[in-house]
Motif scaffolding. Structure first.
Motif, PDB file in Angstrom:
ATOM      1  N   CYS A  26     -82.595  -6.924-175.213  1.00 23.65           N
ATOM      2  CA  CYS A  26     -82.091  -5.724-174.561  1.00 23.65           C
ATOM      3  C   CYS A  26     -82.473  -5.763-173.084  1.00 23.65           C
ATOM      4  CB  CYS A  26     -82.702  -4.478-175.181  1.00 23.65           C
ATOM      5  SG  CYS A  26     -82.320  -4.270-176.933  1.00 23.65           S
ATOM      6  N   THR A  27     -81.597  -5.234-172.256  1.00 25.62           N
ATOM      7  CA  THR A  27     -81.908  -5.099-170.830  1.00 25.62           C
ATOM      8  C   THR A  27     -81.988  -3.638-170.424  1.00 25.62           C
ATOM      9  OG1 THR A  27     -79.575  -5.376-170.286  1.00 25.62           O
ATOM     10  CG2 THR A  27     -80.958  -7.344-170.182  1.00 25.62           C
ATOM     11  N   SER A  28     -81.463  -2.728-171.239  1.00 25.40           N
ATOM     12  CA  SER A  28     -81.677  -1.292-171.082  1.00 25.40           C
ATOM     13  C   SER A  28     -81.493  -0.653-172.449  1.00 25.40           C
ATOM     14  CB  SER A  28     -80.746  -0.673-170.034  1.00 25.40           C
ATOM     15  OG  SER A  28     -79.420  -0.674-170.485  1.00 25.40           O
ATOM     16  N   CYS A  29     -82.068   0.543-172.612  1.00 25.31           N
ATOM     17  CA  CYS A  29     -82.143   1.145-173.941  1.00 25.31           C
ATOM     18  C   CYS A  29     -81.314   2.412-174.062  1.00 25.31           C
ATOM     19  CB  CYS A  29     -83.599   1.470-174.276  1.00 25.31           C
ATOM     20  SG  CYS A  29     -84.646   0.011-174.311  1.00 25.31           S
ATOM     21  N   SER A  30     -80.941   2.714-175.296  1.00 27.21           N
ATOM     22  CA  SER A  30     -80.242   3.942-175.632  1.00 27.21           C
ATOM     23  C   SER A  30     -81.209   5.118-175.535  1.00 27.21           C
ATOM     24  CB  SER A  30     -79.694   3.859-177.056  1.00 27.21           C
ATOM     25  OG  SER A  30     -78.815   2.776-177.183  1.00 27.21           O
ATOM     26  N   LEU A  31     -80.662   6.327-175.613  1.00 26.80           N
ATOM     27  CA  LEU A  31     -81.501   7.531-175.598  1.00 26.80           C
ATOM     28  C   LEU A  31     -82.557   7.453-176.693  1.00 26.80           C
ATOM     29  CD1 LEU A  31     -78.920  10.392-175.050  1.00 26.80           C
ATOM     30  CD2 LEU A  31     -80.658   9.595-173.442  1.00 26.80           C
ATOM     31  N   ASN A  32     -83.744   8.004-176.397  1.00 25.82           N
ATOM     32  CA  ASN A  32     -84.880   8.054-177.323  1.00 25.82           C
ATOM     33  C   ASN A  32     -85.517   6.694-177.600  1.00 25.82           C
ATOM     34  OD1 ASN A  32     -84.539  10.893-177.600  1.00 25.82           O
ATOM     35  ND2 ASN A  32     -82.940  10.513-179.111  1.00 25.82           N
ATOM     36  N   PHE A  33     -85.186   5.673-176.805  1.00 22.87           N
ATOM     37  CA  PHE A  33     -85.823   4.367-176.912  1.00 22.87           C
ATOM     38  C   PHE A  33     -86.329   3.950-175.536  1.00 22.87           C
ATOM     39  CE2 PHE A  33     -83.057   4.406-180.587  1.00 22.87           C
ATOM     40  CZ  PHE A  33     -83.844   3.834-181.565  1.00 22.87           C
ATOM     41  N   TYR A  34     -87.367   3.105-175.528  1.00 26.42           N
ATOM     42  CA  TYR A  34     -87.983   2.653-174.282  1.00 26.42           C
ATOM     43  C   TYR A  34     -88.060   1.129-174.276  1.00 26.42           C
ATOM     44  CZ  TYR A  34     -89.305   7.516-174.243  1.00 26.42           C
ATOM     45  OH  TYR A  34     -89.258   8.886-174.276  1.00 26.42           O
ATOM     46  N   LEU A  35     -87.692   0.540-173.137  1.00 28.17           N
ATOM     47  CA  LEU A  35     -87.690  -0.909-173.005  1.00 28.17           C
ATOM     48  C   LEU A  35     -89.110  -1.427-172.812  1.00 28.17           C
ATOM     49  CD1 LEU A  35     -85.841  -3.415-172.839  1.00 28.17           C
ATOM     50  CD2 LEU A  35     -85.861  -3.112-170.362  1.00 28.17           C
ATOM     51  N   TYR A  36     -89.533  -2.317-173.695  1.00 23.19           N
ATOM     52  CA  TYR A  36     -90.823  -2.997-173.600  1.00 23.19           C
ATOM     53  C   TYR A  36     -90.523  -4.484-173.726  1.00 23.19           C
ATOM     54  CZ  TYR A  36     -95.490  -4.630-174.735  1.00 23.19           C
ATOM     55  OH  TYR A  36     -96.684  -5.312-174.736  1.00 23.19           O
ATOM     56  N   THR A  37     -90.751  -5.225-172.687  1.00 21.73           N
ATOM     57  CA  THR A  37     -90.351  -6.624-172.552  1.00 21.73           C
ATOM     58  C   THR A  37     -88.842  -6.710-172.779  1.00 21.73           C
ATOM     59  OG1 THR A  37     -91.004  -7.257-174.810  1.00 21.73           O
ATOM     60  CG2 THR A  37     -92.645  -7.523-173.080  1.00 21.73           C
ATOM     61  N   THR A  38     -88.387  -7.212-173.912  1.00 22.12           N
ATOM     62  CA  THR A  38     -86.945  -7.310-174.169  1.00 22.12           C
ATOM     63  C   THR A  38     -86.530  -6.517-175.410  1.00 22.12           C
ATOM     64  OG1 THR A  38     -87.245  -9.314-175.479  1.00 22.12           O
ATOM     65  CG2 THR A  38     -86.774  -9.599-173.114  1.00 22.12           C
ATOM     66  N   GLN A  39     -87.410  -5.600-175.865  1.00 21.62           N
ATOM     67  CA  GLN A  39     -87.128  -4.803-177.056  1.00 21.62           C
ATOM     68  C   GLN A  39     -87.050  -3.335-176.695  1.00 21.62           C
ATOM     69  OE1 GLN A  39     -90.571  -5.761-179.409  1.00 21.62           O
ATOM     70  NE2 GLN A  39     -89.382  -7.158-180.677  1.00 21.62           N
ATOM     71  N   CYS A  40     -86.230  -2.597-177.416  1.00 24.29           N
ATOM     72  CA  CYS A  40     -86.176  -1.147-177.274  1.00 24.29           C
ATOM     73  C   CYS A  40     -86.937  -0.525-178.437  1.00 24.29           C
ATOM     74  CB  CYS A  40     -84.727  -0.664-177.264  1.00 24.29           C
ATOM     75  SG  CYS A  40     -83.856  -1.132-175.759  1.00 24.29           S
ATOM     76  N   LEU A  41     -87.978   0.231-178.105  1.00 26.07           N
ATOM     77  CA  LEU A  41     -88.856   0.820-179.105  1.00 26.07           C
ATOM     78  C   LEU A  41     -88.750   2.336-179.064  1.00 26.07           C
ATOM     79  CD1 LEU A  41     -92.028  -1.309-178.251  1.00 26.07           C
ATOM     80  CD2 LEU A  41     -90.293  -1.796-179.987  1.00 26.07           C
TER      81      LEU A  41
END
Length: 86
Positions: A26-41
């Motif tokens: 991932c390079t950017s995340c959907s609502l309610n998720f946060y980018l950490y390295t290359t993952q949306c958590l």
């Protein structure tokens, strides 16, 4: 959200708003998720906090400030003291 790959478009991971591969990274995340390295958590790992404007996990050691508060009443006046430490 779709990622263009030859010869077909494939889906990014549901948590990604934009990805550079299928289904991630991932390079950017959907609502309610946060980018950490290359993952949306949905929540950032310990030592990080979710910064809503950019939807990224930021390092507390760099971006956080500790605050201490105290309150006293003197002659019917409430005195609040806030001390910030890096």
């Amino acid at each position: 959200v779709l990622f263009r790959s030859s010869p077909n478009c494939t889906l990014c991971d549901n948590s990604c708003q934009v990805c550079s591969g299928s289904p991630s990274p991932c390079t950017s995340c959907s609502l309610n998720f946060y980018l950490y390295t290359t993952q949306c958590l949905s929540t950032c790992p310990p030592g990080y906090f979710g910064y809503v404007p950019t939807r990224t996990c930021l390092d507390c050691a760099t971006y956080c400030v500790n605050a201490q508060t105290s309150m006293t009443i003197s002659d019917k006046t409430l005195v609040a003291k806030i001390t910030f430490n890096k």
